[in-house]
Motif scaffolding. Structure first.
Motif, PDB file in Angstrom:
ATOM      1  N   ARG A 158       0.862  -1.178   0.000  1.00 20.18           N
ATOM      2  CA  ARG A 158       0.000   0.000   0.000  1.00 20.18           C
ATOM      3  C   ARG A 158       0.900   1.230   0.000  1.00 20.18           C
ATOM      4  NH1 ARG A 158      -2.135   3.774   3.246  1.00 20.18           N
ATOM      5  NH2 ARG A 158      -4.320   4.331   3.000  1.00 20.18           N
ATOM      6  N   ALA A 159       0.567   2.201  -0.843  1.00 15.45           N
ATOM      7  CA  ALA A 159       1.333   3.446  -0.905  1.00 15.45           C
ATOM      8  C   ALA A 159       0.379   4.587  -1.221  1.00 15.45           C
ATOM      9  CB  ALA A 159       2.415   3.348  -1.973  1.00 15.45           C
ATOM     10  N   GLU A 160       0.810   5.781  -0.890  1.00 19.67           N
ATOM     11  CA  GLU A 160      -0.044   6.943  -1.135  1.00 19.67           C
ATOM     12  C   GLU A 160       0.765   8.047  -1.810  1.00 19.67           C
ATOM     13  OE1 GLU A 160      -2.791  10.135   1.335  1.00 19.67           O
ATOM     14  OE2 GLU A 160      -2.009   8.362   2.349  1.00 19.67           O
ATOM     15  N   ARG A 161       0.179   8.616  -2.857  1.00 19.38           N
ATOM     16  CA  ARG A 161       0.786   9.786  -3.512  1.00 19.38           C
ATOM     17  C   ARG A 161      -0.173  10.947  -3.305  1.00 19.38           C
ATOM     18  NH1 ARG A 161       2.996   8.562  -8.709  1.00 19.38           N
ATOM     19  NH2 ARG A 161       0.905   8.067  -9.365  1.00 19.38           N
ATOM     20  N   ARG A 162       0.361  11.997  -2.721  1.00 18.87           N
ATOM     21  CA  ARG A 162      -0.446  13.188  -2.455  1.00 18.87           C
ATOM     22  C   ARG A 162      -0.223  14.215  -3.560  1.00 18.87           C
ATOM     23  NH1 ARG A 162       2.028  11.847   2.651  1.00 18.87           N
ATOM     24  NH2 ARG A 162       0.468  10.875   3.983  1.00 18.87           N
ATOM     25  N   SER A 163      -1.187  15.035  -3.762  1.00 19.13           N
ATOM     26  CA  SER A 163      -1.074  16.098  -4.759  1.00 19.13           C
ATOM     27  C   SER A 163      -0.034  17.109  -4.297  1.00 19.13           C
ATOM     28  CB  SER A 163      -2.424  16.793  -4.935  1.00 19.13           C
ATOM     29  OG  SER A 163      -2.283  17.935  -5.763  1.00 19.13           O
ATOM     30  N   PRO A 164       0.814  17.586  -5.221  1.00 22.30           N
ATOM     31  CA  PRO A 164       1.798  18.592  -4.834  1.00 22.30           C
ATOM     32  C   PRO A 164       1.187  19.985  -4.670  1.00 22.30           C
ATOM     33  CG  PRO A 164       2.006  18.109  -7.162  1.00 22.30           C
ATOM     34  CD  PRO A 164       0.962  17.167  -6.604  1.00 22.30           C
ATOM     35  N   ALA A 165      -0.052  20.161  -5.120  1.00 18.53           N
ATOM     36  CA  ALA A 165      -0.705  21.469  -5.034  1.00 18.53           C
ATOM     37  C   ALA A 165      -1.084  21.761  -3.586  1.00 18.53           C
ATOM     38  CB  ALA A 165      -1.949  21.499  -5.923  1.00 18.53           C
ATOM     39  N   PRO A 166      -0.915  23.000  -3.160  1.00 15.98           N
ATOM     40  CA  PRO A 166      -1.300  23.351  -1.785  1.00 15.98           C
ATOM     41  C   PRO A 166      -2.820  23.286  -1.604  1.00 15.98           C
ATOM     42  CG  PRO A 166      -0.559  25.296  -2.975  1.00 15.98           C
ATOM     43  CD  PRO A 166      -0.347  24.124  -3.880  1.00 15.98           C
ATOM     44  N   GLU A 167      -3.230  23.133  -0.378  1.00 13.84           N
ATOM     45  CA  GLU A 167      -4.653  23.070  -0.025  1.00 13.84           C
ATOM     46  C   GLU A 167      -5.369  24.323  -0.547  1.00 13.84           C
ATOM     47  OE1 GLU A 167      -7.934  21.209   1.585  1.00 13.84           O
ATOM     48  OE2 GLU A 167      -5.888  20.453   1.697  1.00 13.84           O
ATOM     49  N   GLY A 168      -6.498  24.123  -1.206  1.00 12.26           N
ATOM     50  CA  GLY A 168      -7.301  25.227  -1.709  1.00 12.26           C
ATOM     51  C   GLY A 168      -6.894  25.721  -3.087  1.00 12.26           C
ATOM     52  N   ALA A 169      -5.840  25.186  -3.670  1.00 13.67           N
ATOM     53  CA  ALA A 169      -5.409  25.612  -5.002  1.00 13.67           C
ATOM     54  C   ALA A 169      -6.403  25.101  -6.042  1.00 13.67           C
ATOM     55  CB  ALA A 169      -4.020  25.078  -5.307  1.00 13.67           C
TER      56      ALA A 169
END
Length: 141
Positions: free
Chosen positions: A66-77
């Protein structure tokens, strides 16, 4: 700026807008596997994944990745283009009894998770001594 039209990408984008982002459902990860000598190797493509989010566990010869990739965009972008999948990636492998699940080695380099799974000692070929006759003979099993 280079623009390219891809009708399937637009369908994916529309589906994501209707059903929500893909962070709610696990996504499979690409994999290669092969045997070399007394080891099995498995490579998973996980580009852009933080190694801290990778989880490996084995239970009753079932390996879970199991792995997770998060969005590089800041919150609310406001996303303009979001083609790289984010969220949770999972894969499950059923390991044979001939593999030593106690000695699995894992490494992560250049976006590739590599597992080395050794063949169990009891599963390796061995010679059996045969007695009787004038000279002892050996057979391979």
């Amino acid at each position: 700026m280079l623009m390219r039209t891809d009708p399937f990408r637009e369908l994916d984008r529309l589906t994501q807008q209707v059903f929500g982002p893909n962070t709610t459902r696990p996504t499979a990860m690409a994999m290669d596997a092969y045997r070399s000598g007394d080891d099995f190797f498995v490579h998973f493509d996980l580009p852009g994944v933080d190694p801290e989010t990778i989880e490996l566990d084995v239970e009753r010869n079932v390996l879970n990745v199991r792995a997770e990739r998060r969005s590089p965009a800041p919150e609310g972008a406001e996303p303009l283009v979001a083609e790289r999948p984010t969220g949770t990636f999972t894969r499950q492998l059923f390991l044979g009894d001939t593999l030593d699940t106690e000695r699995i080695d894992a490494s992560y380099e250049a976006g590739v998770l590599t597992l080395r799974i050794p063949v169990a000692e009891q599963a390796k070929p061995r010679r059996i001594q045969i007695s009787g006759g004038d000279t002892p003979k050996q057979l391979s099993s």
